[in-house]
Write an enzyme that holds these catalytic residues in place. Sequence first.
Site, mmCIF file in Angstrom:
data_model
loop_
_atom_site.group_PDB
_atom_site.id
_atom_site.type_symbol
_atom_site.label_atom_id
_atom_site.label_comp_id
_atom_site.label_asym_id
_atom_site.label_seq_id
_atom_site.Cartn_x
_atom_site.Cartn_y
_atom_site.Cartn_z
ATOM 1 N N GLY A 119 -8.460 8.476 6.207
ATOM 2 C CA GLY A 119 -8.655 8.769 7.630
ATOM 3 C C GLY A 119 -10.098 8.733 8.100
ATOM 4 O O GLY A 119 -11.014 8.413 7.333
ATOM 5 N N ASP A 135 0.853 -1.191 0.000
ATOM 6 C CA ASP A 135 0.000 0.000 0.000
ATOM 7 C C ASP A 135 0.893 1.247 0.000
ATOM 8 O O ASP A 135 1.777 1.380 0.846
ATOM 9 C CB ASP A 135 -0.882 -0.042 1.262
ATOM 10 C CG ASP A 135 -1.990 0.988 1.245
ATOM 11 O OD1 ASP A 135 -2.350 1.459 0.143
ATOM 12 O OD2 ASP A 135 -2.521 1.305 2.331
ATOM 13 N N LYS A 169 -13.153 12.500 7.348
ATOM 14 C CA LYS A 169 -13.123 12.764 5.914
ATOM 15 C C LYS A 169 -13.926 13.998 5.539
ATOM 16 O O LYS A 169 -13.519 14.799 4.729
ATOM 17 C CB LYS A 169 -13.672 11.558 5.147
ATOM 18 C CG LYS A 169 -12.893 10.266 5.355
ATOM 19 C CD LYS A 169 -13.544 9.183 4.514
ATOM 20 C CE LYS A 169 -13.131 7.778 4.912
ATOM 21 N NZ LYS A 169 -11.727 7.481 4.630
ATOM 22 N N ARG A 206 -5.406 -11.243 25.898
ATOM 23 C CA ARG A 206 -6.275 -12.106 25.087
ATOM 24 C C ARG A 206 -7.735 -11.746 25.279
ATOM 25 O O ARG A 206 -8.550 -11.957 24.392
ATOM 26 C CB ARG A 206 -6.045 -13.579 25.456
ATOM 27 C CG ARG A 206 -4.684 -14.085 25.050
ATOM 28 C CD ARG A 206 -4.397 -15.444 25.623
ATOM 29 N NE ARG A 206 -4.376 -15.417 27.095
ATOM 30 C CZ ARG A 206 -4.030 -16.451 27.861
ATOM 31 N NH1 ARG A 206 -3.703 -17.603 27.305
ATOM 32 N NH2 ARG A 206 -4.024 -16.346 29.167
ATOM 33 N N ASP A 253 -9.401 0.633 5.720
ATOM 34 C CA ASP A 253 -8.500 0.497 6.862
ATOM 35 C C ASP A 253 -9.120 1.132 8.100
ATOM 36 O O ASP A 253 -9.245 0.504 9.153
ATOM 37 C CB ASP A 253 -7.146 1.153 6.524
ATOM 38 C CG ASP A 253 -6.111 0.943 7.620
ATOM 39 O OD1 ASP A 253 -6.323 0.075 8.485
ATOM 40 O OD2 ASP A 253 -5.082 1.641 7.622
HETATM 41 ZN ZN ZN Z 1 -4.511 5.100 0.344
#
Ligand code: ZN
Length: 337
Positions: free
Chosen positions: A186, A80, A189, A287, A262
């Site tokens: 992000g 990326d 936006k 955990r 993401d």
């Molecule tokens: Zn990107």
Amino acid sequence: MTTKPMFDLAYDGGFAIGAFNVNNMELCQGIIEACAAEKSPLILQISKGARKYAKMIYLKAIIDAAVAEYPWLPIAIHLDHGDTVELVDQCCKDGFTSVMIDGSHHPYEENIKVTAAATKVAHAVGVTVEGELGMLGGIEEDVVGVNPEEYQKNLHKFVTDPKQAADFWEKTRVDSLAVAIGTSHGAFKFKHEAKLAFDTVEEIMKTCPGLPLVMHGSSSVPQEFIDLVNKYGGKMPNAKGVPEDQIHMAVTKYGVCKVNIDTDLRLALTAKIREVFATKPAEFDPRNYLGPGREAIVSMVRRKVGAGVLNSAGKADAVIKQWEKLGKPMPAFYGKK
Ligand SMILES: [Zn+2]
């Protein structure tokens, strides 16, 4: 596999491949488990920041384990926002099957130069390449775009020029192109509802027929997750993303083949961990908060690959068939030390 068999089918197949960022084991397991459950092809992508954070030797072992656990699942391993030819070359040697070279912040001629050079290196070993043209809003790691508000107000100034896209494609020979059509990196936006520039996408499809298009900055930042983060002690006011129905439109009606997500994964993980910390203050076994966090990743990715957003669920077998039809090509460095 490379992204080619995926994009061959996605271009006019009414779906797109989700590209999800991997930084650690829980993220990788959550993404893979979701895609296996939905029989969805996927792209695991690794940024320069992820390589630095987790070290490639660990990421490689984690991804090899995922591939071994689900050998029937179509997976591409993608860089990326690669910024140099050297990094692209290193990723080819590390076993990536696909790379992005992002020269979009350079002047146009310089973008062509660096992209063509990277494409030459990657194609020599059978690795597919994504380029970028136009400007995105927002911030992602060391990728700094236009201020999101300014971006939305003056979108026509920043979107990919369809004529330039054709010239760029011809001179660089990239396999796919990340386009600027109103998405933003992000969580913060937009101030108002985002509207994507579908007229631009249509124009690019005319000037670059058959070229798979990629959407970056395409998290939706669902309000219920922002509310959870804020409810359990977080502070994310006014976060807004690209509505999922706009993403759905882009992938079902247009030649968008890859959608980068993401922020929504980060958001799901963070909201869940915050919830555990706030509701079970005595908890200190990692955990017991990373586990529920991983479950939150599974739900988020299942939602994304489903019929309401990317519509890639159930397409795994068809992609494998397409890959076999192409002669199961793999990058030349794959499997070598
Ligand atoms: Zn990107």
